[in-house]
Enzyme design. Structure first.
Site, mmCIF file in Angstrom:
data_model
loop_
_atom_site.group_PDB
_atom_site.id
_atom_site.type_symbol
_atom_site.label_atom_id
_atom_site.label_comp_id
_atom_site.label_asym_id
_atom_site.label_seq_id
_atom_site.Cartn_x
_atom_site.Cartn_y
_atom_site.Cartn_z
ATOM 1 C CG HIS A 1 -9.589 0.381 -1.209
ATOM 2 N ND1 HIS A 1 -8.986 0.726 -0.018
ATOM 3 C CD2 HIS A 1 -10.272 -0.761 -0.976
ATOM 4 C CE1 HIS A 1 -9.309 -0.174 0.896
ATOM 5 N NE2 HIS A 1 -10.088 -1.079 0.349
ATOM 6 C CB CYS B 1 -6.008 1.783 1.772
ATOM 7 S SG CYS B 1 -6.135 2.399 0.074
#
Length: 557
Positions: free
Chosen positions: A40, A110
């Site tokens: 992430h 993301c």
């Protein structure tokens, strides 16, 4: 000044391994391919960390999520793009290609967002091993096996309510992570992120090459009320997704349930609760520190009988609401009278507010009572989440733009709402947002409407409106407003000084003038000298005013 403008802002990529090292040790066995991590990412610039998930574009302080400190930090370079330009760019992304419903676990996540923002700020892409990770997973036997499942669940896995919810708000597949109880991020806003709380609901386990899920058990369902009380006590802001996840699993034919050992689940739950509690306590302490450092705002806490206003609103709109609007009334009751978090307010809540505010077939008194309730809500630290729901329709600000066209009682309740929004840093920043939209052939922004509300109230003939207008104007002066706003508010101040203001209002306004002389050191003093009256006119009114006037006169020389 030219040298200062040429100073770049450092842009960093914060990289987190969602599996906390498990990918490196287990990926070969589960995927037939070694992975260093399941990544992430967030872009850190201008003092904030920006990222994208199923809640849309969001921001927190750097490393401010429950993931803690990043595993890696990549320096992407420096940017010379002004913050205001970047802010408008991010808001544009949130309203276009990176809306919450555009989130896709593998194709638009993301890392997609980080890569685009990195190219905008620095002209460079993020590392290729991060961008290519989703396709690497899909190219494995397990990835190929679960791809049809992902496509069939929730529209290509676009929403966090999908049964397969592997930390969806944080991006890439994290099925290697150990099962944890849901945790929740607390929003901080110094920019305009869409208001959605970040949720981590990683509940699935892997065994061999099969993916199966942990279903909420019956005991968990039967103790729903106990959990509700516990959330209040600990300050959680959950979305109560457990039952909807179970329903979704049933509908999509999940035929195997693997329960983690009770001891493991209990320990995981304790660890998650401890992590959330520590995070929320840290956030609370930071917010308190910021409050102590700023000039206290002028707000109005004890003017509204909340229960009486709510009961009155119910009576006034009885029989005219749709079932969906009735649900919004229940949500308002939960938020305000049951002291639930703003998570209780559904996606259609602002539509309900818009109906009350803009439906002229309803009595004006209904609008007054709703605005009084919102004025109390403005004092809550999570009201910002409700405000961000209004970024697309601008229901609240469009109503406020017409402050000079509505009855006096509606003006009074509206100014109460605006003044109280300065109680918390995030909602006060919301009032200053500069993103523009069109309304009735006018180009508006939050700061333009806020300025109009302040000026209209201060220059009203009603003394109560003047009192609240002076409070709003004082609160604005304590913020970092732009020069043109300072000039416009100064012109209103000078006009107000031509009346006979009470000492309290005069003191607030003189403090604002002193601040505006600092913000716009050339234009504001020139205005005072050209238009008048001279601040010295009020010498002798009080000792504290005399001190302020002396300071302002120094700026005028």
């Amino acid at each position: 000044m030219a040298d200062l403008e040429n100073i770049g802002v450092t842009v960093e990529l914060h990289v987190y391994d969602l599996t906390k090292g498990l990918a490196a040790s287990l990926s070969q066995m589960l995927l037939g391919k070694h992975l260093d991590g399941v990544w992430h990412t967030g872009i850190v610039a201008y003092g904030r960390e920006y990222f994208f998930g199923s809640g849309g574009v969001q921001s927190v302080r750097p490393s401010g999520t429950v993931l803690g400190q990043p595993d890696r930090i990549v320096n992407l370079g420096d940017t010379f793009i002004p913050y205001e330009v970047f802010l408008d760019y991010v808001l544009g992304l949130g309203d276009s290609t990176f809306r919450s419903d555009d989130y896709d676990l593998f194709r638009h996540n993301c890392n997609t967002f980080s890569n685009e923002v990195s190219q905008f700020l620095c002209g460079t892409e993020i590392p290729k091993y991060i961008i290519d990770l989703p396709q690497e997973i899909l190219n494995t036997p397990l990835g190929a096996a679960i791809q049809p499942l992902l496509d069939s669940l929730g529209g290509n896995s676009r929403r966090s309510t999908s049964v397969l919810n592997p930390s969806a708000d944080l991006g890439i597949l994290s099925f290697l992570a150990p099962p944890v109880q849901p945790s929740y991020l607390q929003q901080q806003q110094q920019v305009e992120p869409p208001a959605r709380e970040l949720e981590l609901n990683t509940q699935e386990l892997c065994r061999t090459n099969r993916v199966s899920f942990i279903e909420p058990n019956n005991e968990e369902q039967s103790h729903k009320k106990e959990k509700k009380k516990k959330r209040k006590k600990e300050g959680h802001r959950s979305r109560k997704q457990g039952s909807s996840m179970a329903d979704s699993e049933s509908q999509n034919g999940s035929d195997e349930v693997i329960e983690a050992p009770a001891e493991t689940k209990e320990k995981s739950g304790r660890d998650a609760e401890k992590s959330v509690a520590e995070f929320e306590e840290q956030e609370r302490q930071e917010a308190e520190a910021k409050k102590k450092q700023r000039e206290p705002p002028i707000i109005f806490k004890d003017l509204v009988d909340l229960q009486a206003e709510f009961d009155g609103l119910v009576d006034l709109i009885a029989g005219v609401l749709t079932p969906e609007e009735q649900q919004s009334m229940e949500e308002l009751h939960q938020y305000m009278l049951e002291d639930e978090g703003s998570w209780a307010l559904g996606d259609s809540f602002l539509n309900f507010v818009g109906r009350i505010l803009h439906d002229k077939s309803l009595k004006s008194e209904a609008r007054v009572k709703l605005l009084h309730i919102l004025a109390v809500a403005a004092l809550k630290d999570d009201v910002i989440l409700m405000l961000h729901q209004d970024r697309r329709e601008h229901i609240l600000m469009n109503f406020a733009q017409d402050i000079d066209r509505v009855p006096l009682e509606e003006q009074l309740s509206l100014t109460l709402f605006f003044a109280n929004l300065f109680e918390n840093l995030s909602s006060s920043e919301w009032l200053l947002y500069i993103s523009e939209w069109q309304y009735c052939n006018n180009t508006l922004s939050n700061i333009r409407v806020t300025t109009k509300v302040a000026v209209n109230s201060l220059l009203s003939e009603n003394t109560t409106l003047q009192d609240r207008g002076s409070a709003i104007l004082h609160n604005l002066a304590c913020k970092e407003v732009f020069d043109d706003v300072a000039v416009e508010l100064t012109m209103a101040l000078l006009q107000y000084f031509n009346s006979n203001p009470p000492e309290e209002n005069l003191y607030r306004c003189m403090k604002a003038l002193h601040r505006f002389c600092q913000i716009s050191a050339q234009d504001v003093p020139q205005l005072v000298q050209m238009i008048g009256p001279e601040p010295s006119k009020f010498k002798g009114t009080s000792e504290r005013l005399d001190l302020l006037i002396t300071e302002i006169n120094r700026k005028l020389r």
